[in-house]
Design a protein around this motif. Structure first.
Motif, short mmCIF file in Angstrom:
data_model
loop_
_atom_site.label_atom_id
_atom_site.label_comp_id
_atom_site.label_asym_id
_atom_site.label_seq_id
_atom_site.Cartn_x
_atom_site.Cartn_y
_atom_site.Cartn_z
N PRO A 135 0.82 -1.22 0.00
CA PRO A 135 0.00 0.00 0.00
C PRO A 135 0.84 1.26 0.00
N VAL A 136 0.27 2.33 -0.49
CA VAL A 136 0.90 3.64 -0.43
C VAL A 136 0.68 4.22 0.97
N ASP A 137 1.71 4.83 1.52
CA ASP A 137 1.58 5.55 2.77
C ASP A 137 1.22 6.99 2.41
N VAL A 138 -0.09 7.26 2.34
CA VAL A 138 -0.58 8.59 1.94
C VAL A 138 -0.49 9.53 3.12
N GLN A 139 0.15 10.69 2.91
CA GLN A 139 0.33 11.64 4.00
C GLN A 139 -0.21 13.01 3.61
N TYR A 140 -0.70 13.72 4.63
CA TYR A 140 -1.31 15.04 4.41
C TYR A 140 -0.61 16.06 5.29
N TYR A 141 -0.37 17.26 4.73
CA TYR A 141 0.26 18.33 5.47
C TYR A 141 -0.59 19.59 5.37
N GLN A 142 -0.43 20.48 6.34
CA GLN A 142 -1.26 21.67 6.42
C GLN A 142 -0.96 22.67 5.31
N ASN A 143 0.29 22.77 4.90
CA ASN A 143 0.65 23.76 3.89
C ASN A 143 1.84 23.28 3.08
N ASP A 144 2.15 24.05 2.05
CA ASP A 144 3.21 23.65 1.13
C ASP A 144 4.58 23.64 1.79
N SER A 145 4.83 24.59 2.70
CA SER A 145 6.14 24.63 3.34
C SER A 145 6.37 23.40 4.19
N ASP A 146 5.34 22.92 4.86
CA ASP A 146 5.48 21.70 5.66
C ASP A 146 5.76 20.49 4.76
N THR A 147 5.06 20.46 3.63
CA THR A 147 5.27 19.35 2.68
C THR A 147 6.69 19.36 2.14
N THR A 148 7.15 20.56 1.78
CA THR A 148 8.50 20.70 1.24
C THR A 148 9.55 20.27 2.25
N LEU A 149 9.36 20.66 3.51
CA LEU A 149 10.30 20.29 4.57
C LEU A 149 10.31 18.78 4.77
N ALA A 150 9.13 18.15 4.70
CA ALA A 150 9.05 16.70 4.86
C ALA A 150 9.81 15.99 3.73
N LEU A 151 9.73 16.53 2.52
CA LEU A 151 10.44 15.94 1.40
C LEU A 151 11.94 16.11 1.56
N GLN A 152 12.36 17.29 1.96
CA GLN A 152 13.79 17.55 2.12
C GLN A 152 14.40 16.74 3.26
N SER A 153 13.61 16.48 4.30
CA SER A 153 14.13 15.76 5.45
C SER A 153 14.05 14.25 5.29
N GLY A 154 13.42 13.78 4.20
CA GLY A 154 13.33 12.35 3.94
C GLY A 154 12.17 11.66 4.62
N ARG A 155 11.24 12.43 5.21
CA ARG A 155 10.08 11.82 5.87
C ARG A 155 9.04 11.32 4.86
N ILE A 156 9.10 11.83 3.65
CA ILE A 156 8.26 11.32 2.56
C ILE A 156 9.13 11.10 1.34
N ASP A 157 8.66 10.27 0.42
CA ASP A 157 9.42 9.99 -0.79
C ASP A 157 9.06 10.94 -1.92
N LEU A 158 7.77 11.32 -1.98
CA LEU A 158 7.28 12.11 -3.11
C LEU A 158 6.16 13.04 -2.66
N THR A 159 5.95 14.10 -3.44
CA THR A 159 4.71 14.86 -3.38
C THR A 159 4.04 14.70 -4.73
N PHE A 160 2.71 14.75 -4.73
CA PHE A 160 1.94 14.58 -5.96
C PHE A 160 0.98 15.76 -6.07
N GLY A 161 1.20 16.60 -7.09
CA GLY A 161 0.38 17.79 -7.25
C GLY A 161 0.50 18.35 -8.64
N PRO A 162 0.07 19.60 -8.85
CA PRO A 162 0.18 20.22 -10.18
C PRO A 162 1.62 20.18 -10.70
N ASN A 163 1.78 19.74 -11.93
CA ASN A 163 3.11 19.62 -12.52
C ASN A 163 3.82 20.97 -12.59
#
Length: 325
Positions: A213-241
């Motif tokens: 299964p995919v580990d689907v994760q949700y964040y409050q805003n874009d900066s939190d999502t970006t930080l999670a990606l940079q820190s390795g807590r998530i593998d990918l973000t999926f959004g507007p190209n």
């Protein structure tokens, strides 16, 4: 490796990676196949982020002007709502006051063709439907996807292919070419978005095939999502190209786009100018856009912002929309 060239405090370097140079893709399979086969090296665009925008223009289009309904835009000003939240679509310039981006530039082409002055009205995303229906603005140009539900309240004039992108850390070896490739990954996605719907459908199909299964994760805003990606807590973000590619291009040492899919996967979705249902503006706007496509100014706008992979060959009034149910 994409390198960044510095051109002064008011210039952001947009290194257009292969994901931004895929050509005019008009279907989900086109996008996937072209992305998978693209092998050209990256090129670089220099994007002016100063408030003094030298926008691309198009001449008056009499055929479009003749289609303007009487009494709708009678003050000579085209008021356009856009949400200044996401580069390169619409965002604030270096003065933190002037709205710039591909959507404002598209608005300029339409205003030019209709012989009108342009007034950009910064509007929160959740407020554009009311602003458009009430007449506070004439049109909304804010990366709005055409859906059958929205077509009940608005008319549309298409101007870009709706494309979604997977963003990863620059050193990631992940590549998303098919739905099975997301299995077992930690992926951030916006709640209630079309990309969430697609991701959850893929995950359901994958699990039915015995995949992780995919580990689907949700964040409050874009900066939190970006930080999670940079820190390795998530593998990918999926959004507007467009937004994913812009991040990858402006910060190539941090991010890379590893997959593209049509926003209506497996069908085709389109981004369109929204006008109030039945007020008669849509045919004139569609004609204005097609004139800009024909004279090349439309392509220049997309090229300026690194969005040529999302170009269309012809604008349509009320094209088929996504079914939301």
């Amino acid at each position: 490796m994409i390198t960044r060239r510095r051109r002064g405090p008011f210039v952001a370097v947009l290194a257009a990676a292969t994901a931004l140079a895929l050509g005019a893709c008009t279907s989900s399979s086109d996008i996937e196949n072209t992305a998978a086969s693209a092998s050209a090296g990256p090129s670089a665009l220099v994007v002016d982020t100063s408030p003094d925008q030298d926008r691309i223009h198009t001449p008056k289009n009499q055929a479009a002007i003749d289609l303007l309904p009487p009494g709708v835009v009678d003050d000579g000003v085209l008021k356009v709502a856009t949400s200044a939240y996401s580069a390169p679509l619409a965002f604030y310039a270096d003065d933190n006051a002037t709205v710039i981006g591909s959507d404002p530039d598209t608005a300029q082409l339409i205003a030019d063709a209709l012989g009108l002055k342009l007034e950009i009205v910064p509007t929160a995303w959740e407020n554009w439907p009311l602003a458009t229906q009430s007449g506070d603005v004439d049109v909304t140009i804010s990366n709005v996807t055409v859906t059958e539900e929205r077509k009940q309240l608005f008319d549309f004039s298409s101007y870009r292919v709706d494309t979604l992108g997977f963003l990863a850390a620059a050193d990631s070896t992940i590549r998303i070419k098919k739905p099975e490739d997301v299995a077992g990954l930690r992926i951030a996605v916006g709640s209630g978005t079309n990309q969430e719907k697609i991701l959850l459908e893929w995950d359901k199909e994958n699990q039915a095939k015995g995949l992780e299964p995919v580990d689907v994760q949700y964040y409050q805003n874009d900066s939190d999502t970006t930080l999670a990606l940079q820190s390795g807590r998530i593998d990918l973000t999926f959004g507007p190209n467009a937004t994913a590619a812009y991040k990858a291009a402006t910060k190539p040492d941090d991010f890379t786009v590893v997959g593209q899919f049509n926003g209506g996967w497996p069908d085709t979705a389109e981004i369109a100018v929204a006008t109030a249902k039945g007020n008669g503006l849509a045919p004139a706007i569609t004609e204005a856009l097609n004139g800009a496509i024909a004279d090349g100014s439309y392509e220049k706008v997309l090229k300026r912002w690194g969005l040529t992979s999302e170009s269309i060959e012809k604008s349509e009034t009320n094209p088929p929309g996504l079914k939301t149910s």
